[in-house]
Motif scaffolding. Structure first.
Motif, short mmCIF file in Angstrom:
data_model
loop_
_atom_site.label_atom_id
_atom_site.label_comp_id
_atom_site.label_asym_id
_atom_site.label_seq_id
_atom_site.Cartn_x
_atom_site.Cartn_y
_atom_site.Cartn_z
N ASP A 39 117.21 -115.48 -90.39
CA ASP A 39 117.48 -116.87 -89.54
C ASP A 39 118.95 -117.31 -90.05
N LYS A 40 119.32 -117.06 -91.41
CA LYS A 40 120.51 -117.34 -91.99
C LYS A 40 121.70 -116.45 -91.62
N CYS A 41 121.49 -115.48 -91.09
CA CYS A 41 122.40 -114.35 -90.68
C CYS A 41 123.44 -115.01 -89.76
N ILE A 42 124.82 -114.84 -89.95
CA ILE A 42 125.83 -115.26 -89.06
C ILE A 42 126.57 -113.90 -88.42
N CYS A 43 126.01 -112.78 -88.51
CA CYS A 43 126.57 -111.71 -87.85
C CYS A 43 127.97 -111.16 -88.26
N CYS A 44 128.29 -111.68 -89.41
CA CYS A 44 129.75 -111.33 -90.09
C CYS A 44 129.86 -109.72 -90.02
N SER A 45 129.00 -108.85 -90.38
CA SER A 45 128.61 -107.48 -90.28
C SER A 45 129.28 -107.22 -91.79
N LEU A 46 129.59 -108.09 -92.78
CA LEU A 46 129.87 -107.44 -94.01
C LEU A 46 129.15 -106.66 -94.66
N CYS A 47 127.79 -106.72 -94.42
CA CYS A 47 126.79 -105.77 -95.18
C CYS A 47 126.86 -104.52 -94.57
#
Length: 67
Positions: A39-47
């Motif tokens: 739920d905290k994921c902001i979809c930045c895709s850095l991972c």
């Protein structure tokens, strides 16, 4: 949004955990990455971008919005 970790590919290096700005990922008891709080994921895709083993996939939902 879907954040998936391929545990077969993950070697538990922790790079994805270090780059996540929202601390969404963590290591489990066997040293593999898991999604701790999607739920905290902001979809930045850095991972996904930083994973050397290509073990993480971030899929953004298409809500029918046209750009």
């Amino acid at each position: 949004m879907a954040l998936t970790v391929n545990r077969k590919f993950c070697k538990g290096c922790g790079i994805c955990i270090a780059f996540c700005p929202k601390q969404v990922l963590d290591l489990d008891e066997v040293g593999k990455v898991y999604v701790k709080d999607e739920d905290k994921c902001i979809c930045c895709s850095l991972c996904e971008l930083r994973c050397p083993d290509l073990a993480i996939k971030v899929t953004k939902e298409d809500k029918g919005e046209k750009v």
